[in-house]
Design an enzyme around this catalytic site. Structure first.
Site, PDB file in Angstrom:
ATOM      1  N   SER A 125      12.046   0.018   8.248  1.00  0.00           N
ATOM      2  CA  SER A 125      11.604   1.208   7.522  1.00  0.00           C
ATOM      3  C   SER A 125      10.962   2.218   8.454  1.00  0.00           C
ATOM      4  O   SER A 125      10.352   1.860   9.473  1.00  0.00           O
ATOM      5  CB  SER A 125      10.594   0.785   6.451  1.00  0.00           C
ATOM      6  OG  SER A 125       9.924   1.904   5.923  1.00  0.00           O
ATOM      7  N   TYR A 150       2.572  -4.086   3.451  1.00  0.00           N
ATOM      8  CA  TYR A 150       4.030  -3.919   3.448  1.00  0.00           C
ATOM      9  C   TYR A 150       4.500  -3.317   4.769  1.00  0.00           C
ATOM     10  O   TYR A 150       5.402  -3.837   5.430  1.00  0.00           O
ATOM     11  CB  TYR A 150       4.481  -3.023   2.292  1.00  0.00           C
ATOM     12  CG  TYR A 150       5.874  -2.479   2.505  1.00  0.00           C
ATOM     13  CD1 TYR A 150       6.987  -3.312   2.367  1.00  0.00           C
ATOM     14  CD2 TYR A 150       6.086  -1.156   2.893  1.00  0.00           C
ATOM     15  CE1 TYR A 150       8.268  -2.838   2.606  1.00  0.00           C
ATOM     16  CE2 TYR A 150       7.351  -0.670   3.135  1.00  0.00           C
ATOM     17  CZ  TYR A 150       8.441  -1.513   2.994  1.00  0.00           C
ATOM     18  OH  TYR A 150       9.704  -1.035   3.254  1.00  0.00           O
ATOM     19  N   LYS A 154       6.910  -4.914   8.191  1.00  0.00           N
ATOM     20  CA  LYS A 154       8.081  -4.334   8.860  1.00  0.00           C
ATOM     21  C   LYS A 154       7.845  -4.254  10.365  1.00  0.00           C
ATOM     22  O   LYS A 154       8.724  -4.555  11.171  1.00  0.00           O
ATOM     23  CB  LYS A 154       8.403  -2.948   8.286  1.00  0.00           C
ATOM     24  CG  LYS A 154       8.910  -2.988   6.852  1.00  0.00           C
ATOM     25  CD  LYS A 154      10.151  -3.858   6.703  1.00  0.00           C
ATOM     26  CE  LYS A 154      10.671  -3.923   5.280  1.00  0.00           C
ATOM     27  NZ  LYS A 154      11.774  -4.875   5.103  1.00  0.00           N
TER      28      LYS A 154
END
Length: 338
Positions: A125, A150, A154
């Site tokens: 991302s 989150y 990544k």
């Protein structure tokens, strides 16, 4: 050639399964159905004429991951989507995100390094860049401290893959850093299916347009941008799906320059929140009920991709316009509400 797609009934996963099957790959899908629907299999079959092999599995159970790779010892590549992805939820349930997004990744890589030669595509991302110093964002931009668990999964996920590739030359991997996927398949057989209140702008717009939501909140109109609202790079999900197939083929054919590579996936063009609303109003012929609210904490001012590396090295380019992507999102919304 048999390819495993984890989270293959999810939004981006299902569109990628379609593109893989269109290219002649045999696809095995693993999904625990926590954020997807078994009906997506029918949508994939309606588009491609073929239903992928499906296994309902919770990849957090290491023994089940090991068992899967024993039974499917001819898997030539993995495209890994299975992960939790709501920023807000990750702030409230960090351990869930670390277990699901990092534990699962480790279990899959542990199986892949046992193979003589295998290819791995990771769903990453643009959140890894945080509030980037320069626009458009290149792959060389510094990775900033994550704003959420989150985002951290990544960043750490990419480090796990990079470290694993460094000591396992038989493993080839590409991390694809997505900007903002929107839209649906033009057939309207598959699309975005958010559970509960949408976390992303476009499904909230279409749900407001169709009457499911009363009003859209626009968070802030005093940012240093052309109309005061935040700017993002919105990419059609079908363009994004095709990039996964091209990246996988690059690894399978041995065209990669290193055994770990990173690419941005976006359009290279930033669109403001108000421009996205205007696009929706153009393609739908409807006036959207929205209200300007205070800024939301954690929102970066702007983020859009420099796509030169993906364009030149991968030979991939996003083709759909914002209006085309919005039209497909609206057609999908109308279909599932009819």
């Amino acid at each position: 050639m048999k390819i495993l797609v984890t989270g293959g009934l999810g939004y981006i996963g299902s569109h990628t399964v379609v593109e893989l099957q269109n290219e002649g790959f045999e696809v095995v899908v693993i999904d625990n159905l926590s954020n997807s629907s078994i009906k997506v299999l029918d949508g994939i079959e309606a588009i491609t004429g073929k239903k992928p092999i499906f296994e309902e599995l919770d990849l957090r159970e290491k023994s089940k991951v090991q068992d899967f790779f024993k039974r499917h010892d001819d898997i030539a590549g993995v495209i890994h989507f299975a992960a939790s992805k709501a920023v807000g939820e990750s702030m409230e349930k960090p351990l869930l995100y670390y277990e699901n997004n990092l534990g699962v990744l480790v279990y899959i890589l542990q199986e892949l390094i046992k193979k003589k030669n295998t290819s791995f595509i990771f769903s990453s991302s643009c959140t890894v860049y945080g509030e980037a110093d320069n626009m458009p964002i290149t792959e060389d931009a510094p990775v900033k401290a994550a704003e959420s668990p989150y985002g951290n999964t990544k960043q750490v996920g990419e480090e796990v893959i990079s470290d694993t590739c460094r000591v396992n030359p038989n493993l080839k991997a590409i991390a694809l850093r997505y900007f903002n996927p929107i839209g649906a398949h033009p057939s309207t057989q598959i699309g975005e299916l958010p559970i509960g209140v949408p976390q992303n702008l476009v499904p909230y717009i279409t749900q407001t347009g169709v009457g499911l939501r009363e009003q859209l909140s626009v968070f802030g109109d005093d940012y240093p941008t052309k109309d005061g609202t935040c700017i993002r790079d919105y990419i059609h999900v079908v363009d994004l799906a095709k990039a996964h197939v091209i990246a996988l083929q690059r690894l399978i054919q041995g065209d990669n320059q290193e055994n770990y590579e990173v690419f941005n996936l976006g359009t290279g063009k930033g669109s403001s929140v108000l421009e996205v609303i205007q696009s929706f109003e153009r393609v739908s012929g409807k006036s959207l009920n929205y209200k300007i609210e205070d800024r939301r904490s954690g929102d970066v001012v702007q983020a859009y991709a420099n796509t030169q590396k993906a364009n030149e090295v991968l030979g991939w380019k996003a083709k759909s316009t914002l209006d085309e992507a919005m039209k497909s999102a609206w057609d999908w919304e109308c279909k599932i509400r009819s």
